[in-house]
Design a protein around this motif. Structure first.
Motif, PDB file in Angstrom:
ATOM      1  N   LEU A 230       2.364  -3.054  -1.861  1.00 23.39           N
ATOM      2  CA  LEU A 230       3.644  -3.595  -2.308  1.00 23.39           C
ATOM      3  C   LEU A 230       4.464  -4.107  -1.131  1.00 23.39           C
ATOM      4  CD1 LEU A 230       5.475  -4.074  -4.770  1.00 23.39           C
ATOM      5  CD2 LEU A 230       6.413  -1.798  -4.397  1.00 23.39           C
ATOM      6  N   VAL A 231       4.464  -3.338  -0.037  1.00 18.82           N
ATOM      7  CA  VAL A 231       5.184  -3.757   1.165  1.00 18.82           C
ATOM      8  C   VAL A 231       4.585  -5.055   1.704  1.00 18.82           C
ATOM      9  CG1 VAL A 231       5.662  -3.164   3.581  1.00 18.82           C
ATOM     10  CG2 VAL A 231       6.012  -1.450   1.777  1.00 18.82           C
TER      11      VAL A 231
ATOM     12  N   GLY B  16       6.634  -7.449   4.164  1.00 18.76           N
ATOM     13  CA  GLY B  16       7.034  -6.420   5.121  1.00 18.76           C
ATOM     14  C   GLY B  16       8.061  -5.441   4.595  1.00 18.76           C
ATOM     15  N   MET B  17       8.562  -5.693   3.387  1.00 15.47           N
ATOM     16  CA  MET B  17       9.551  -4.793   2.800  1.00 15.47           C
ATOM     17  C   MET B  17       9.453  -4.876   1.290  1.00 15.47           C
ATOM     18  SD  MET B  17      12.825  -4.020   1.444  1.00 15.47           S
ATOM     19  CE  MET B  17      13.523  -5.622   1.207  1.00 15.47           C
ATOM     20  N   ALA B  18       9.612  -3.736   0.653  1.00 20.53           N
ATOM     21  CA  ALA B  18       9.643  -3.697  -0.810  1.00 20.53           C
ATOM     22  C   ALA B  18      10.779  -2.780  -1.223  1.00 20.53           C
ATOM     23  CB  ALA B  18       8.319  -3.188  -1.357  1.00 20.53           C
TER      24      ALA B  18
ATOM     25  N   SER C 174       9.026   0.144   3.938  1.00 18.85           N
ATOM     26  CA  SER C 174       8.461  -0.720   4.961  1.00 18.85           C
ATOM     27  C   SER C 174       7.379   0.067   5.695  1.00 18.85           C
ATOM     28  CB  SER C 174       9.547  -1.182   5.944  1.00 18.85           C
ATOM     29  OG  SER C 174      10.139  -0.075   6.592  1.00 18.85           O
ATOM     30  N   VAL C 175       6.665  -0.612   6.561  1.00 20.76           N
ATOM     31  CA  VAL C 175       5.661   0.045   7.392  1.00 20.76           C
ATOM     32  C   VAL C 175       6.020  -0.252   8.836  1.00 20.76           C
ATOM     33  CG1 VAL C 175       3.214   0.224   7.989  1.00 20.76           C
ATOM     34  CG2 VAL C 175       3.879  -0.183   5.619  1.00 20.76           C
ATOM     35  N   MET C 176       6.253   0.813   9.613  1.00 24.56           N
ATOM     36  CA  MET C 176       6.576   0.676  11.033  1.00 24.56           C
ATOM     37  C   MET C 176       5.633   1.564  11.837  1.00 24.56           C
ATOM     38  SD  MET C 176      10.673   0.524  11.436  1.00 24.56           S
ATOM     39  CE  MET C 176      11.561   0.824   9.915  1.00 24.56           C
ATOM     40  N   ASP C 177       5.033   0.979  12.831  1.00 26.40           N
ATOM     41  CA  ASP C 177       4.105   1.715  13.685  1.00 26.40           C
ATOM     42  C   ASP C 177       3.046   2.448  12.866  1.00 26.40           C
ATOM     43  OD1 ASP C 177       5.464   0.896  16.007  1.00 26.40           O
ATOM     44  OD2 ASP C 177       6.886   2.557  15.824  1.00 26.40           O
TER      45      ASP C 177
END
Length: 174
Positions: free
Chosen positions: A116-117, A122-124, A137-140
Motif C-alpha cells: 500500500l505504501v 511512499g506514503m499511505a 511509510s517505510v523508512m530505513d
C-alpha cells in the motif's frame, strides 16, 4: 483509504522483520488477536487497557482486525500519570478512543502494508475504527506510523486478524 482496498502484494519483498504466529500446543494459530495480546509478556499494559475499555469481546469477534499493539515500554513512555488517568473507570470513553486508534477493520499483513505504501508513492493513509488517520511509510526498511512510531515485529497472525507490534502509543488528534 482503508486496508480493504489493498491489492495483492505477495510479490513485495518484506523489508520488515517478521515474527511467526504464536502457536498453541497443537500448532494452530491463536483464534483471536486478543489471545495474541494476552499471551505476550510485552503487552501486559495493552491487555489491561483492552479489558478496562471493555473491548476484549469485540476484538475476540469475527473481525477481521489489524491491531497495532504498543508494548509495555511504549505505554511507560507516556507522560507521567496519563496511563493511570486513562485506566480510571470514569475515563472509559477516552480509553476506547485511544485503543480505537490502534485497530483497522481488516486484516493487513506486512506485505499488504508495504504494498500500500509503495502504491501510494511512499506514503499511505488508513483510517482506524476509532476514526484516527494513520500515515504509513517505510523508512530505513521499517514501517513507520505518523513518522514517529515504528513497527518492531509484524505478522502475528490470528484467526480473526493480525497484530503488528509497535514502539509507541497512537493518540487521537486533539
Amino acid at each position: 483509504m482503508t486496508f480493504a482496498k489493498f491489492g495483492a502484494a505477495a510479490a513485495v519483498a518484506l523489508s520488515l522483520s517478521t515474527v511467526a504466529a504464536t502457536a498453541d500446543m497443537h500448532g494452530s494459530m491463536p483464534a483471536t488477536v486478543v489471545e495474541i495480546v494476552t499471551g505476550s509478556e510485552d503487552h501486559e499494559t495493552l491487555e489491561q487497557a483492552v479489558i478496562a475499555a471493555g473491548l476484549a469481546d469485540t476484538l475476540s469477534g469475527a473481525g477481521p482486525f489489524t491491531v497495532f499493539g504498543p508494548t509495555d515500554a511504549a505505554f511507560a513512555a507516556l507522560p507521567e500519570g496519563a496511563l493511570d488517568d486513562a485506566l480510571k473507570p470514569e475515563n472509559v470513553e477516552t480509553l476506547q478512543k485511544i485503543l480505537g486508534c490502534h485497530v483497522v477493520a481488516s486484516k493487513a499483513m506486512a506485505a499488504d502494508v508495504i504494498g500500500l505504501v509503495e502504491q501510494g508513492g511512499g506514503m499511505a493513509e488508513v483510517t482506524t475504527i476509532g476514526n484516527c488517520r494513520l500515515r504509513l511509510s517505510v523508512m530505513d526498511g521499517k514501517v513507520m506510523i505518523n513518522d514517529a512510531v515504528t513497527v518492531t515485529a509484524a505478522d502475528l497472525a490470528a484467526g480473526n486478524g493480525v497484530v503488528h507490534v509497535i514502539d509507541g502509543v497512537l493518540l487521537p488528534a486533539s
